[in-house]
Design a protein around this motif. Structure first.
Motif, PDB file in Angstrom:
ATOM      1  N   GLU A   1       0.829  -1.206   0.000  1.00  0.00           N
ATOM      2  CA  GLU A   1       0.000   0.000   0.000  1.00  0.00           C
ATOM      3  C   GLU A   1       0.862   1.254   0.000  1.00  0.00           C
ATOM      4  OE1 GLU A   1      -2.117  -0.960   3.524  1.00  0.00           O
ATOM      5  OE2 GLU A   1      -3.855  -1.700   2.433  1.00  0.00           O
ATOM      6  N   ILE A   2       1.961   1.232   0.739  1.00  0.00           N
ATOM      7  CA  ILE A   2       2.873   2.377   0.784  1.00  0.00           C
ATOM      8  C   ILE A   2       3.488   2.597  -0.589  1.00  0.00           C
ATOM      9  CG2 ILE A   2       5.067   3.204   1.718  1.00  0.00           C
ATOM     10  CD1 ILE A   2       4.248   1.836   4.354  1.00  0.00           C
ATOM     11  N   ARG A   3       3.935   1.531  -1.239  1.00  0.00           N
ATOM     12  CA  ARG A   3       4.518   1.666  -2.571  1.00  0.00           C
ATOM     13  C   ARG A   3       3.490   2.186  -3.573  1.00  0.00           C
ATOM     14  NH1 ARG A   3       6.795  -3.140  -0.968  1.00  0.00           N
ATOM     15  NH2 ARG A   3       5.321  -4.341  -2.214  1.00  0.00           N
ATOM     16  N   ARG A   4       2.238   1.743  -3.438  1.00  0.00           N
ATOM     17  CA  ARG A   4       1.189   2.203  -4.340  1.00  0.00           C
ATOM     18  C   ARG A   4       0.920   3.696  -4.149  1.00  0.00           C
ATOM     19  NH1 ARG A   4      -4.276  -0.480  -3.612  1.00  0.00           N
ATOM     20  NH2 ARG A   4      -3.131  -2.402  -3.673  1.00  0.00           N
ATOM     21  N   MET A   5       0.850   4.151  -2.872  1.00  0.00           N
ATOM     22  CA  MET A   5       0.650   5.580  -2.607  1.00  0.00           C
ATOM     23  C   MET A   5       1.836   6.402  -3.110  1.00  0.00           C
ATOM     24  SD  MET A   5      -1.269   6.028   1.035  1.00  0.00           S
ATOM     25  CE  MET A   5      -0.262   4.943   1.999  1.00  0.00           C
ATOM     26  N   ALA A   6       3.049   5.898  -2.916  1.00  0.00           N
ATOM     27  CA  ALA A   6       4.236   6.616  -3.390  1.00  0.00           C
ATOM     28  C   ALA A   6       4.234   6.709  -4.909  1.00  0.00           C
ATOM     29  CB  ALA A   6       5.503   5.921  -2.901  1.00  0.00           C
ATOM     30  N   GLY A   7       3.813   5.648  -5.585  1.00  0.00           N
ATOM     31  CA  GLY A   7       3.720   5.677  -7.038  1.00  0.00           C
ATOM     32  C   GLY A   7       2.697   6.691  -7.519  1.00  0.00           C
ATOM     33  N   LEU A   8       1.570   6.769  -6.816  1.00  0.00           N
ATOM     34  CA  LEU A   8       0.540   7.755  -7.152  1.00  0.00           C
ATOM     35  C   LEU A   8       1.088   9.171  -6.989  1.00  0.00           C
ATOM     36  CD1 LEU A   8      -2.511   8.511  -7.685  1.00  0.00           C
ATOM     37  CD2 LEU A   8      -2.708   8.586  -5.211  1.00  0.00           C
ATOM     38  N   LEU A   9       1.753   9.417  -5.865  1.00  0.00           N
ATOM     39  CA  LEU A   9       2.330  10.736  -5.623  1.00  0.00           C
ATOM     40  C   LEU A   9       3.388  11.081  -6.668  1.00  0.00           C
ATOM     41  CD1 LEU A   9       2.670  10.690  -1.763  1.00  0.00           C
ATOM     42  CD2 LEU A   9       1.219  12.210  -3.101  1.00  0.00           C
ATOM     43  N   GLN A  10       4.232  10.132  -6.982  1.00  0.00           N
ATOM     44  CA  GLN A  10       5.286  10.375  -7.960  1.00  0.00           C
ATOM     45  C   GLN A  10       4.681  10.714  -9.319  1.00  0.00           C
ATOM     46  OE1 GLN A  10       7.692   6.947  -8.746  1.00  0.00           O
ATOM     47  NE2 GLN A  10       9.346   8.147  -9.637  1.00  0.00           N
ATOM     48  N   ALA A  11       3.589  10.087  -9.660  1.00  0.00           N
ATOM     49  CA  ALA A  11       2.962  10.332 -10.961  1.00  0.00           C
ATOM     50  C   ALA A  11       2.175  11.634 -10.999  1.00  0.00           C
ATOM     51  CB  ALA A  11       2.044   9.162 -11.309  1.00  0.00           C
ATOM     52  N   ARG A  12       1.514  12.001  -9.900  1.00  0.00           N
ATOM     53  CA  ARG A  12       0.585  13.130  -9.926  1.00  0.00           C
ATOM     54  C   ARG A  12       1.156  14.449  -9.410  1.00  0.00           C
ATOM     55  NH1 ARG A  12      -4.649  11.355 -11.326  1.00  0.00           N
ATOM     56  NH2 ARG A  12      -4.847  13.552 -11.784  1.00  0.00           N
ATOM     57  N   LEU A  13       2.197  14.432  -8.587  1.00  0.00           N
ATOM     58  CA  LEU A  13       2.760  15.680  -8.067  1.00  0.00           C
ATOM     59  C   LEU A  13       3.263  16.631  -9.155  1.00  0.00           C
ATOM     60  CD1 LEU A  13       4.576  14.626  -4.773  1.00  0.00           C
ATOM     61  CD2 LEU A  13       2.617  16.147  -5.005  1.00  0.00           C
ATOM     62  N   PRO A  14       3.856  16.139 -10.245  1.00  0.00           N
ATOM     63  CA  PRO A  14       4.282  17.086 -11.291  1.00  0.00           C
ATOM     64  C   PRO A  14       3.125  17.893 -11.891  1.00  0.00           C
ATOM     65  CG  PRO A  14       5.389  14.989 -11.586  1.00  0.00           C
ATOM     66  CD  PRO A  14       4.356  14.791 -10.510  1.00  0.00           C
ATOM     67  N   GLU A  15       1.915  17.365 -11.853  1.00  0.00           N
ATOM     68  CA  GLU A  15       0.757  18.080 -12.388  1.00  0.00           C
ATOM     69  C   GLU A  15       0.452  19.357 -11.608  1.00  0.00           C
ATOM     70  OE1 GLU A  15      -2.624  15.508 -12.622  1.00  0.00           O
ATOM     71  OE2 GLU A  15      -1.490  13.948 -13.655  1.00  0.00           O
TER      72      GLU A  15
END
Length: 109
Positions: free
Chosen positions: A7-21
């Motif tokens: 779950e932590i890796r999934r949240m980190a992946g989401l953040l990594q993908a969406r923060l640049p937006e």
């Protein structure tokens, strides 16, 4: 609430993908040029990650950044432990409107 590694890796992946937006790099930095150690976008990213992790104070955000693994910090673009006073000083000086709306049309007025 304890999270499992997946779950932590999934949240980190989401953040990594969406923060640049969010285009945090485009915001104007209210701090003086003298004595800056952290980029504005890194500090704002740290505050957002702390909120999403459930931190209720800036000291908890500091502990979170201290306890993060090196690979997680690299993935999120946070170089190391971010002091709570550094975050506080920045958040107190930050203009609300540009941080909320950025350069895009804003529904908040």
């Amino acid at each position: 609430m304890a999270y499992r590694g997946r779950e932590i890796r999934r949240m980190a992946g989401l953040l990594q993908a969406r923060l640049p937006e969010l285009e945090l790099e485009t915001l104007e930095d209210p701090r003086n040029a003298r004595g800056k150690r952290w980029k504005l976008s890194t500090l704002l990213r740290t505050a957002l990650v702390g909120m999403m992790a459930g931190c209720t104070s800036l000291s908890q955000v500091e502990m979170l950044t201290q306890q993060m693994s090196r690979s997680m910090r690299r993935r999120l673009g946070i170089a190391g432990r971010v002091a709570d006073t550094t975050l506080r000083d920045l958040l107190c000086r930050l203009q609300v409107y540009p941080a909320r709306c950025g350069r895009k049309p804003c529904a908040f007025g």
